[in-house]
Design a protein around this motif. Structure first.
Motif, PDB file in Angstrom:
ATOM      1  N   ARG A  64      -1.477   3.830  51.998  1.00  0.00           N
ATOM      2  CA  ARG A  64      -3.067   3.758  52.347  1.00  0.00           C
ATOM      3  C   ARG A  64      -3.839   2.760  51.546  1.00  0.00           C
ATOM      4  N   PRO A  65      -4.621   1.995  52.138  1.00  0.00           N
ATOM      5  CA  PRO A  65      -5.593   1.336  51.375  1.00  0.00           C
ATOM      6  C   PRO A  65      -6.529   1.932  50.379  1.00  0.00           C
ATOM      7  N   ASP A  66      -6.893   1.189  49.045  1.00  0.00           N
ATOM      8  CA  ASP A  66      -7.677   1.766  48.158  1.00  0.00           C
ATOM      9  C   ASP A  66      -9.140   1.750  48.762  1.00  0.00           C
ATOM     10  N   ARG A  67      -9.539   0.906  49.528  1.00  0.00           N
ATOM     11  CA  ARG A  67     -10.921   1.010  50.121  1.00  0.00           C
ATOM     12  C   ARG A  67     -10.602   0.072  51.624  1.00  0.00           C
ATOM     13  N   VAL A  68     -11.780   0.594  52.470  1.00  0.00           N
ATOM     14  CA  VAL A  68     -11.706   0.027  53.703  1.00  0.00           C
ATOM     15  C   VAL A  68     -13.138  -0.678  53.840  1.00  0.00           C
ATOM     16  N   TYR A  69     -13.279  -1.686  54.149  1.00  0.00           N
ATOM     17  CA  TYR A  69     -14.419  -2.281  54.776  1.00  0.00           C
ATOM     18  C   TYR A  69     -14.615  -2.937  56.123  1.00  0.00           C
ATOM     19  N   THR A  70     -15.804  -2.838  56.881  1.00  0.00           N
ATOM     20  CA  THR A  70     -15.968  -3.337  58.152  1.00  0.00           C
ATOM     21  C   THR A  70     -16.423  -4.661  57.940  1.00  0.00           C
ATOM     22  N   ARG A  71     -16.101  -5.805  58.581  1.00  0.00           N
ATOM     23  CA  ARG A  71     -16.917  -7.062  58.515  1.00  0.00           C
ATOM     24  C   ARG A  71     -17.137  -7.441  60.119  1.00  0.00           C
ATOM     25  N   ARG A  72     -18.291  -7.468  60.272  1.00  0.00           N
ATOM     26  CA  ARG A  72     -18.757  -7.749  61.660  1.00  0.00           C
ATOM     27  C   ARG A  72     -19.009  -9.703  61.667  1.00  0.00           C
ATOM     28  N   THR A  73     -18.424 -10.042  62.730  1.00  0.00           N
ATOM     29  CA  THR A  73     -18.697 -11.491  62.641  1.00  0.00           C
ATOM     30  C   THR A  73     -19.192 -11.818  63.989  1.00  0.00           C
ATOM     31  N   VAL A  78     -13.921  -6.773  62.312  1.00  0.00           N
ATOM     32  CA  VAL A  78     -12.625  -6.672  61.598  1.00  0.00           C
ATOM     33  C   VAL A  78     -12.561  -5.764  60.620  1.00  0.00           C
ATOM     34  N   GLU A  79     -11.614  -5.038  60.440  1.00  0.00           N
ATOM     35  CA  GLU A  79     -11.197  -3.977  59.458  1.00  0.00           C
ATOM     36  C   GLU A  79     -10.636  -4.626  58.355  1.00  0.00           C
ATOM     37  N   VAL A  80     -11.199  -4.531  56.917  1.00  0.00           N
ATOM     38  CA  VAL A  80     -10.676  -5.077  55.939  1.00  0.00           C
ATOM     39  C   VAL A  80     -10.058  -4.002  55.066  1.00  0.00           C
ATOM     40  N   LEU A  81      -8.470  -4.141  54.814  1.00  0.00           N
ATOM     41  CA  LEU A  81      -7.838  -3.105  54.007  1.00  0.00           C
ATOM     42  C   LEU A  81      -7.587  -3.689  52.647  1.00  0.00           C
ATOM     43  N   ALA A  82      -8.280  -2.968  51.709  1.00  0.00           N
ATOM     44  CA  ALA A  82      -8.258  -3.519  50.221  1.00  0.00           C
ATOM     45  C   ALA A  82      -7.453  -2.621  49.305  1.00  0.00           C
ATOM     46  N   TYR A  83      -6.534  -3.533  48.636  1.00  0.00           N
ATOM     47  CA  TYR A  83      -5.374  -2.819  47.522  1.00  0.00           C
ATOM     48  C   TYR A  83      -5.790  -3.180  46.399  1.00  0.00           C
ATOM     49  N   SER A  84      -5.903  -2.118  45.487  1.00  0.00           N
ATOM     50  CA  SER A  84      -6.464  -2.533  44.212  1.00  0.00           C
ATOM     51  C   SER A  84      -5.305  -2.681  42.990  1.00  0.00           C
ATOM     52  N   ALA A  85      -5.583  -3.293  42.009  1.00  0.00           N
ATOM     53  CA  ALA A  85      -4.891  -3.514  40.743  1.00  0.00           C
ATOM     54  C   ALA A  85      -5.984  -3.049  39.377  1.00  0.00           C
ATOM     55  N   ARG A 127      -6.247  -6.723  44.616  1.00  0.00           N
ATOM     56  CA  ARG A 127      -5.161  -7.740  44.485  1.00  0.00           C
ATOM     57  C   ARG A 127      -4.885  -8.363  45.737  1.00  0.00           C
ATOM     58  N   LEU A 128      -5.134  -7.438  47.021  1.00  0.00           N
ATOM     59  CA  LEU A 128      -4.735  -7.717  48.366  1.00  0.00           C
ATOM     60  C   LEU A 128      -5.831  -7.342  49.241  1.00  0.00           C
ATOM     61  N   ARG A 129      -6.220  -8.292  50.369  1.00  0.00           N
ATOM     62  CA  ARG A 129      -7.108  -7.709  51.519  1.00  0.00           C
ATOM     63  C   ARG A 129      -6.459  -8.297  52.602  1.00  0.00           C
ATOM     64  N   VAL A 130      -6.208  -7.288  53.485  1.00  0.00           N
ATOM     65  CA  VAL A 130      -5.578  -7.458  54.907  1.00  0.00           C
ATOM     66  C   VAL A 130      -6.780  -7.199  55.675  1.00  0.00           C
ATOM     67  N   GLU A 131      -6.769  -8.015  56.742  1.00  0.00           N
ATOM     68  CA  GLU A 131      -7.841  -8.091  57.833  1.00  0.00           C
ATOM     69  C   GLU A 131      -7.153  -7.869  59.187  1.00  0.00           C
ATOM     70  N   VAL A 132      -7.581  -6.864  59.658  1.00  0.00           N
ATOM     71  CA  VAL A 132      -7.109  -6.406  61.215  1.00  0.00           C
ATOM     72  C   VAL A 132      -8.069  -6.311  62.075  1.00  0.00           C
ATOM     73  N   ALA A 133      -7.738  -6.890  63.134  1.00  0.00           N
ATOM     74  CA  ALA A 133      -8.653  -6.703  64.546  1.00  0.00           C
ATOM     75  C   ALA A 133      -7.679  -6.565  65.667  1.00  0.00           C
ATOM     76  N   ASN A 134      -8.195  -5.763  66.405  1.00  0.00           N
ATOM     77  CA  ASN A 134      -7.341  -5.337  67.543  1.00  0.00           C
ATOM     78  C   ASN A 134      -6.091  -4.963  67.534  1.00  0.00           C
ATOM     79  N   ASP A 135      -5.900  -4.271  66.125  1.00  0.00           N
ATOM     80  CA  ASP A 135      -4.569  -3.531  65.710  1.00  0.00           C
ATOM     81  C   ASP A 135      -3.307  -4.566  65.362  1.00  0.00           C
TER      82      ASP A 135
END
Length: 147
Positions: A64-73, A78-85, A127-135
């Protein structure tokens, strides 16, 4: 009694840590994992993701990501999954303080003196951000910081 509490706390910590590894997440989702191509399975086992992976592949690889952001372009959402350190920094500081001391006659008095103290601060960062669009993963951003 303290030993029992300490043992129970240690057991909970070990079990919680065991639930947060790629292999434990694979076990929970074995059928889904088995449907992944062999090269994807190898990366997911190592806790890695790549462009084109599905959200399910990311969840099994990274948890599970530590935070989830939503980016509109202009091209969509786009869903941005953020993993912390965490980054720990230690600084030695010279401070002045009032100290209550007992002199040779047994009397107490307050003296002002200088002391060295170690101050530790801990800062969280992505430490890591993963952008997901349309799964599907469309971008991966990694921090250059080293633990």
């Amino acid at each position: 009694m303290k030993l029992i509490h300490l043992s129970a706390l240690l057991l909970v910590a070990v079990l919680a840590a065991g639930c947060n590894t790629p292999s434990s997440r694979i076990k929970k989702n074995q059928a889904l994992f088995d449907s992944f191509p062999p090269e994807v399975q190898a990366k997911v086992k190592d806790g890695q993701v790549d462009i084109g992976y599905t959200r399910a592949m990311v969840d099994i690889a990274l948890g599970r990501p530590d935070r989830v952001y939503t980016r509109r372009t202009s091209s969509g959402t786009v869903e941005v999954l953020a993993y912390s350190a965490f980054e720990t920094q230690r600084d030695r500081q010279h401070v002045q303080a009032d100290v209550r001391v007992r002199d040779s006659s047994g009397s107490y008095r307050t003296v002002r003196d200088w002391f060295w103290v170690d101050v530790e601060s801990r800062r969280e960062y992505d430490r890591l951000r993963v952008e997901v669009a349309n799964d599907q993963v469309i971008a991966i951003e990694e921090s250059n910081r080293r633990p």
